[in-house]
Scaffold this active site. Structure first.
Site, PDB file in Angstrom:
ATOM      1  N   LYS A  12       0.829  -1.213   0.000  1.00 12.47           N
ATOM      2  CA  LYS A  12       0.000   0.000   0.000  1.00 12.47           C
ATOM      3  C   LYS A  12       0.867   1.268   0.000  1.00 12.47           C
ATOM      4  CE  LYS A  12      -3.962  -2.248   2.256  1.00 12.47           C
ATOM      5  NZ  LYS A  12      -4.983  -2.154   3.344  1.00 12.47           N
ATOM      6  N   TYR A  52     -12.232  -2.024  -3.810  1.00 11.17           N
ATOM      7  CA  TYR A  52     -12.737  -2.256  -2.445  1.00 11.17           C
ATOM      8  C   TYR A  52     -14.265  -2.118  -2.396  1.00 11.17           C
ATOM      9  CZ  TYR A  52      -8.252  -2.507   0.135  1.00 11.17           C
ATOM     10  OH  TYR A  52      -7.039  -2.889   0.663  1.00 11.17           O
ATOM     11  N   PHE A  60     -15.416   3.736   6.776  1.00 14.76           N
ATOM     12  CA  PHE A  60     -14.046   4.100   6.412  1.00 14.76           C
ATOM     13  C   PHE A  60     -13.795   4.089   4.899  1.00 14.76           C
ATOM     14  CE2 PHE A  60     -14.064  -0.481   7.583  1.00 14.76           C
ATOM     15  CZ  PHE A  60     -13.610  -1.053   6.392  1.00 14.76           C
ATOM     16  N   THR A  94      -5.573  -6.710  10.760  1.00 17.41           N
ATOM     17  CA  THR A  94      -5.883  -5.414  10.128  1.00 17.41           C
ATOM     18  C   THR A  94      -5.349  -4.264  10.981  1.00 17.41           C
ATOM     19  OG1 THR A  94      -7.920  -6.442   9.325  1.00 17.41           O
ATOM     20  CG2 THR A  94      -7.765  -4.045   9.143  1.00 17.41           C
ATOM     21  N   ASN A 115      -2.088   0.334   6.638  1.00 11.36           N
ATOM     22  CA  ASN A 115      -1.546  -0.889   7.230  1.00 11.36           C
ATOM     23  C   ASN A 115      -0.687  -1.709   6.260  1.00 11.36           C
ATOM     24  OD1 ASN A 115      -3.597  -1.831   5.670  1.00 11.36           O
ATOM     25  ND2 ASN A 115      -4.817  -2.698   7.332  1.00 11.36           N
ATOM     26  N   HIS A 118      -2.082  -5.397   1.538  1.00 15.29           N
ATOM     27  CA  HIS A 118      -3.388  -6.046   1.327  1.00 15.29           C
ATOM     28  C   HIS A 118      -3.152  -7.482   0.879  1.00 15.29           C
ATOM     29  CE1 HIS A 118      -7.295  -7.061  -0.446  1.00 15.29           C
ATOM     30  NE2 HIS A 118      -6.586  -7.519  -1.458  1.00 15.29           N
ATOM     31  N   GLU A 129      -9.695 -10.166  -7.695  1.00 15.02           N
ATOM     32  CA  GLU A 129      -8.640  -9.162  -7.504  1.00 15.02           C
ATOM     33  C   GLU A 129      -7.478  -9.366  -8.479  1.00 15.02           C
ATOM     34  OE1 GLU A 129      -7.710  -9.250  -3.328  1.00 15.02           O
ATOM     35  OE2 GLU A 129      -9.668  -8.414  -2.789  1.00 15.02           O
TER      36      GLU A 129
HETATM   37  P1  ATP Z   1      -7.128  -5.786   3.190  1.00 18.86           P
HETATM   38  O1  ATP Z   1      -8.492  -6.088   2.583  1.00 18.86           O
HETATM   39  O2  ATP Z   1      -6.588  -4.444   2.766  1.00 18.86           O
HETATM   40  O3  ATP Z   1      -6.178  -6.911   2.988  1.00 18.86           O
HETATM   41  P2  ATP Z   1      -8.108  -6.616   5.764  1.00 18.86           P
HETATM   42  O4  ATP Z   1      -8.749  -7.737   5.012  1.00 18.86           O
HETATM   43  O5  ATP Z   1      -7.205  -6.935   6.902  1.00 18.86           O
HETATM   44  O6  ATP Z   1      -7.302  -5.674   4.779  1.00 18.86           O
HETATM   45  P3  ATP Z   1     -10.661  -5.278   5.678  1.00 18.86           P
HETATM   46  O7  ATP Z   1     -11.670  -5.423   6.754  1.00 18.86           O
HETATM   47  O8  ATP Z   1     -10.879  -6.000   4.392  1.00 18.86           O
HETATM   48  O9  ATP Z   1      -9.228  -5.635   6.311  1.00 18.86           O
HETATM   49  O10 ATP Z   1     -10.498  -3.740   5.393  1.00 18.86           O
HETATM   50  C1  ATP Z   1      -9.888  -3.272   4.206  1.00 18.86           C
HETATM   51  C2  ATP Z   1      -8.967  -2.127   4.556  1.00 18.86           C
HETATM   52  O11 ATP Z   1      -9.748  -1.025   4.992  1.00 18.86           O
HETATM   53  C3  ATP Z   1      -8.006  -2.380   5.707  1.00 18.86           C
HETATM   54  O12 ATP Z   1      -6.851  -3.072   5.364  1.00 18.86           O
HETATM   55  C4  ATP Z   1      -7.690  -0.960   6.129  1.00 18.86           C
HETATM   56  O13 ATP Z   1      -6.774  -0.339   5.219  1.00 18.86           O
HETATM   57  C5  ATP Z   1      -9.052  -0.298   5.997  1.00 18.86           C
HETATM   58  N1  ATP Z   1      -9.812  -0.393   7.247  1.00 18.86           N
HETATM   59  C6  ATP Z   1     -10.412  -1.490   7.770  1.00 18.86           C
HETATM   60  N2  ATP Z   1     -11.036  -1.224   8.922  1.00 18.86           N
HETATM   61  C7  ATP Z   1     -10.824   0.103   9.155  1.00 18.86           C
HETATM   62  C8  ATP Z   1     -11.202   1.010  10.192  1.00 18.86           C
HETATM   63  N3  ATP Z   1     -11.938   0.620  11.227  1.00 18.86           N
HETATM   64  N4  ATP Z   1     -10.797   2.290  10.077  1.00 18.86           N
HETATM   65  C9  ATP Z   1     -10.059   2.718   9.019  1.00 18.86           C
HETATM   66  N5  ATP Z   1      -9.672   1.916   8.002  1.00 18.86           N
HETATM   67  C10 ATP Z   1     -10.044   0.632   8.069  1.00 18.86           C
HETATM   68 MG    MG Z   2      -9.897  -7.438   3.239  1.00 20.29          MG
END
Ligand code: ATP
Ligand code: MG
Length: 141
Positions: A12, A52, A60, A94, A115, A118, A129
């Site tokens: 990211k 997304y 968010f 996450t 974070n 992804h 994806e």
């Molecule tokens: P990713 O899909 O990016 O691999 P993930 O599967 O761990 O991450 P998801 O729940 O799919 O988490 O959320 C997608 C992304 O949205 C997260 O990686 C983070 O960048 C952002 N995100 C998730 N939860 C929050 C939150 N509570 N506040 C802000 N950003 C968030």
């Molecule tokens: Mg995810």
């Protein structure tokens, strides 16, 4: 027989800004992930929103799509046994505050949004994806 699986990873914008590309790729390779295809690119907020789309109704979403379009990202098509689940393990939770030692997010993530990495969360999302970022001819391995 062991079956190879494919998954999509994204380094990211926050991790690219920290010059962590090399370190993260090294960690992926050291853990047995084969890089089938890779590119560095910038995506628009609209494209981040399409990628997304499952999070479109989350509070968010607006901030996440601003972040994901805020600078270059690196997209990687990865192959390994159990690639989807094991990449998620290597990434860490996450929220980096909860991430285990040795995970990519523990080392590189800034906060729950920024974070670092992804990874697809299931085989079906991996297929969507991978096809979002790569054409079939780019994934011949
Ligand atoms: P990713 O899909 O990016 O691999 P993930 O599967 O761990 O991450 P998801 O729940 O799919 O988490 O959320 C997608 C992304 O949205 C997260 O990686 C983070 O960048 C952002 N995100 C998730 N939860 C929050 C939150 N509570 N506040 C802000 N950003 C968030
Ligand atoms: Mg995810």
């Amino acid at each position: 027989m062991k079956t190879l699986e494919r998954t999509l990873a994204i380094i990211k914008p926050d991790a690219v800004r920290k010059h962590a590309i090399g370190n993260i790729i090294e960690q992926l390779e050291r853990n047995g992930f084969h890089i089938l295809a890779m590119k560095i690119l910038e995506i628009s907020k609209h494209q981040a929103g399409q990628f997304y789309a499952v999070h479109a109704h989350r509070p968010f979403y607006n901030s996440l799509t601003d972040f994901m379009s805020s600078g270059p990202i690196v997209v990687l098509a990865l192959e390994r046994e159990n690639a989807v689940a094991d990449l998620r393990k290597l990434m860490g939770t996450t929220n980096p505050a909860d991430a285990a030692e040795g995970t990519i997010r523990k080392r590189w993530a800034t906060n729950i949004e920024q974070n670092a990495i992804h990874g697809s969360d299931a085989d079906e999302s991996a297929r969507f994806e991978l096809s979002y970022f790569f054409a079939g001819y780019e994934l011949t391995g």
